[in-house]
Design a protein around this motif. Structure first.
Motif, short mmCIF file in Angstrom:
data_model
loop_
_atom_site.label_atom_id
_atom_site.label_comp_id
_atom_site.label_asym_id
_atom_site.label_seq_id
_atom_site.Cartn_x
_atom_site.Cartn_y
_atom_site.Cartn_z
N ARG A 49 0.82 -1.21 0.00
CA ARG A 49 0.00 0.00 0.00
C ARG A 49 0.85 1.26 0.00
O ARG A 49 0.54 2.24 -0.67
N ILE A 50 1.93 1.21 0.77
CA ILE A 50 2.83 2.38 0.80
C ILE A 50 3.44 2.59 -0.57
O ILE A 50 3.55 3.72 -1.05
N PHE A 51 3.85 1.50 -1.24
CA PHE A 51 4.42 1.64 -2.58
C PHE A 51 3.38 2.21 -3.55
O PHE A 51 3.70 3.07 -4.38
N GLU A 52 2.14 1.71 -3.44
CA GLU A 52 1.09 2.25 -4.29
C GLU A 52 0.87 3.73 -4.02
O GLU A 52 0.62 4.52 -4.94
N GLN A 53 0.99 4.13 -2.75
CA GLN A 53 0.91 5.55 -2.39
C GLN A 53 2.03 6.33 -3.08
O GLN A 53 1.80 7.33 -3.74
N LEU A 54 3.26 5.86 -2.90
CA LEU A 54 4.42 6.56 -3.46
C LEU A 54 4.33 6.65 -4.97
O LEU A 54 4.74 7.63 -5.59
N LYS A 55 3.78 5.60 -5.58
CA LYS A 55 3.66 5.56 -7.04
C LYS A 55 2.59 6.52 -7.56
O LYS A 55 2.71 7.06 -8.66
N SER A 56 1.54 6.73 -6.75
CA SER A 56 0.41 7.52 -7.25
C SER A 56 0.48 8.99 -6.88
O SER A 56 -0.36 9.77 -7.34
N ASN A 66 1.43 12.84 -6.96
CA ASN A 66 1.89 13.83 -7.92
C ASN A 66 3.34 14.17 -7.60
O ASN A 66 3.76 14.12 -6.44
N LEU A 67 4.13 14.49 -8.63
CA LEU A 67 5.55 14.79 -8.39
C LEU A 67 5.75 15.98 -7.46
O LEU A 67 6.81 16.11 -6.83
N SER A 68 4.75 16.82 -7.32
CA SER A 68 4.87 17.95 -6.41
C SER A 68 5.04 17.48 -4.97
O SER A 68 5.63 18.19 -4.14
N PHE A 69 4.56 16.29 -4.66
CA PHE A 69 4.75 15.74 -3.31
C PHE A 69 6.23 15.58 -3.00
O PHE A 69 6.69 15.84 -1.89
N TYR A 70 7.00 15.15 -4.00
CA TYR A 70 8.41 14.85 -3.79
C TYR A 70 9.28 16.11 -3.75
O TYR A 70 10.45 16.03 -3.38
N THR A 71 8.72 17.23 -4.14
CA THR A 71 9.50 18.47 -4.06
C THR A 71 9.66 18.93 -2.61
O THR A 71 10.58 19.69 -2.30
N THR A 72 8.76 18.48 -1.73
CA THR A 72 8.85 18.87 -0.32
C THR A 72 9.09 17.69 0.61
O THR A 72 9.46 17.88 1.75
#
Length: 619
Positions: A133-140, A142-148
């Protein structure tokens, strides 16, 4: 004025709060409900047999110590006759009870084993589902999540905190076993002597009330542990990833101090929990010993002398009480340790939440190939609302043409290119692909027809072969000839063949075994092998020397034939043959046209041209 709620009310509220805080984790049990129920059933069966053997022991001891006295009876004729052998002689009763005791012990041991296996299977299933589930979260996201987002914190949650969740639910399963056995023992004690039973319940009840406050303090202290773990993982990951920079800047002492500070914080957080959690067992053991001695004194003076309790019953009661005390201690210990994992449970639960994170919303139209153009219509974009990066971008990128983006650092070139594969969505305006809003396209079908070579080339910690073929792992396998040809066109074949295992050489984390230029050429070979319709080149030759750059440029020109190319470059020589040059400044398009047209206007591109060629002439 602070109102103190009754203990039962507070525990009910805590249970409700626990469900609310961890419901996303607890809901995973529905995927393996039968396994969890089997674990519970075996635990209850073992507890039942545990209580049943107590009755056998009482009758067995009575037959040994006072064989002439009437046997102990429960009032259930069938149970007394068959199990307690009340109608048989004392010798036969002892033999039969001995056999029943052995059967009961081995059956209980078997159920204990099965309960343990199924509870472990349930906790492993839980962790496996959580990781998915965590991987599915990380995969889904938006890239804006990873900017912060903090990568170290994400890795810490995925590895360390999920492991803590597994241990927490192992403890929860243990507490179920302990509580069911405690219940069985309490029933046995009640049947043996209600007076001693009430005394025991009163003492242990008062003790539980005192331990409730301690459990709450352990829970609160536990939240500092995952915070400290995340800081430590983030610092360690930063140190390993930036080891070249650390050595280049001679900041080993600084990194040492930062690392040691993070380890001290973990130590302090864990010790804070340990100091509270480890109080439970000595308190219970001391109280249990006090209760045991008190029971002997009271029983002898008040119950045995008056005939209300036999010696065999007292011995059995004390046997059960001796078994109960460590169980009660273990039960409270598991609850305390479970509460100490609340910080980890909270961290995993927060990552699984869906109401506070940006998600990518895919379209539904399958992209079958570019026919006309990619059009920007009055596009604005900003990573932060108060900091616009692109303003009023109106641009057509025609099929089969090369469009070059030029501008100083921070002008918005890379951001504009990132909007094409829909790494981000415009804040205002829209992007059309053959007249269809890009947000309506099924993005996987669009991206599979694209290749991107970025100035920040990522090399996976696997072989050269798998790195080059990475872009086509979904669509199919490449032939060895195509792989070699892509490497040759990227001017990478020679250095690849000189590696220890050639194409089967593992390149290390982020391609640490390669130079910057070699990593760039691997990425170009990857793009060549994909044979894309749309090609995005973001400083694709930035890490190459002048000789290699020219060779790659020739290869890229061949690759660009009949394809739509978006090229970003600081070196104007690499985009002089582009069909269209777009000059950006502070997020706006200030010029666009062919290279020669823009030079003739003597605008911004002409200034860049003059600066670069004068600089190269000076050298």
């Amino acid at each position: 004025m602070r109102i103190k709620l009754p203990t039962a009310v507070r525990r009910a509220l805590q249970a409700t709060s626990f469900w609310r805080e961890n419901r996303l984790i607890l809901q995973e049990f529905k995927h393996f409900r039968s396994v969890a129920l089997a674990a519970v059933a075996f635990a209850l069966a073992a507890a039942f047999l545990e209580g049943l053997t107590v009755g056998f022991i009482a009758s067995f001891l009575q037959g040994l110590t006072n064989p002439e006295e009437p046997p102990i009876r429960t009032g259930l004729d069938w149970f007394d006759t068959f199990f307690l052998a009340t109608e048989a002689s004392a010798a036969e009763r002892i033999y039969r009870l001995s056999g029943l005791l052995m059967v009961g012990v081995w059956l209980r041991a078997s159920f204990d084993y099965l309960g343990c296996v199924y509870s472990k299977k349930a906790s492993l299933s839980l962790v496996d589902n959580l990781r998915r589930r965590i991987f599915e979260q990380l995969k889904s996201f938006n890239l804006s999540f990873y900017t912060t987002a903090n990568p170290g914190a994400l890795i810490s949650t995925l590895r360390g905190e999920v492991k803590q969740v597994q241990q927490a639910f192992d403890l929860l399963a243990s507490s179920l076993v302990f509580s069911s056995k405690l219940l069985a023992y309490m029933v046995a004690m009640l049947l043996l002597s209600w007076q001693l039973f009430l005394s025991s319940v009163l003492v242990f009840g008062l003790l539980s009330v005192g331990l409730t406050s301690l459990t709450s303090r352990v829970r609160e202290a536990s939240f500092d542990v995952p915070k400290a773990n995340k800081v430590f993982t983030s610092n360690a990951l930063s140190f390993v990833s930036g080891i070249r920079t650390v050595h280049a800047c001679s900041t080993q002492d600084f990194e040492t101090q930062r690392y040691y500070k993070a380890t001290r914080e973990i130590y302090s957080a864990q010790m804070g929990v340990i100091k509270l959690a480890e109080l439970v067992q000595p308190i219970i053991e001391g109280a249990g010993a006090t209760l045991l001695v008190g029971m002997v004194v009271v029983s002898y003076g008040l119950l045995i002398s008056t005939g209300q309790l036999t010696a065999a019953e007292l011995l059995t009661f004390l046997f059960v009480l001796i078994r109960t005390t460590p169980l009660f201690s273990a039960f409270n210990g598991t609850i305390v340790r479970f509460m100490s994992a609340q910080g980890s449970l909270g961290a995993v639960n927060d990552l699984l939440r869906r109401d506070d994170k940006p998600y990518f919303q895919d379209g539904h139209i399958v992209f079958n190939g570019l026919e006309r153009s990619i059009d920007f219509e009055s596009v604005d974009f900003s990573y932060q609302p108060e900091e616009p990066v692109l303003r009023d971008i109106t641009l057509s990128i025609n099929r089969g043409e090369t469009t070059a983006l030029v501008g100083t650092s921070g002008a918005g070139k890379t951001t504009l290119a990132d909007l094409i594969p829909r790494f981000y969505d415009p804040t205002q305006g829209r992007i059309l692909v053959d007249g269809v809003d890009i947000r309506s396209l099924k993005i996987e079908s669009f991206r599979q027809r694209m290749a991107i070579v970025s100035q920040d080339t990522f090399i996976f910690n696997t072989t050269v072969r798998e790195n080059i073929a990475y872009g086509i792992t979904v669509s199919g396998e490449s032939s060895e000839q195509a792989l070699y040809e892509a490497a040759r066109m990227a001017n990478a074949l020679e250095f690849i063949l000189n590696l220890p295992q050639g194409f089967d050489t593992v390149l290390g984390d982020r391609g640490i075994r390669l130079s910057g230029g070699q990593r760039q050429r691997i990425a170009i070979a990857r793009a060549l092998l994909q044979n894309p319709e749309v090609l995005v080149l973001d400083e694709a030759t930035s890490a190459l020397d002048s000789v290699t750059e020219q060779l790659i440029q020739d290869s890229l020109e061949k690759l660009s034939q009949g394809r739509t190319v978006i090229a970003i470059a600081h070196r104007l020589s690499t985009i002089s043959k582009a069909d269209k040059v777009v000059v950006l400044d502070q997020g706006r398009i200030i010029e666009q046209g062919s290279y020669s047209e823009l030079l003739s206007k003597r605008g911004k591109l002409w200034n860049y041209h003059q600066m670069q060629y004068e600089s190269s002439g000076a050298r």
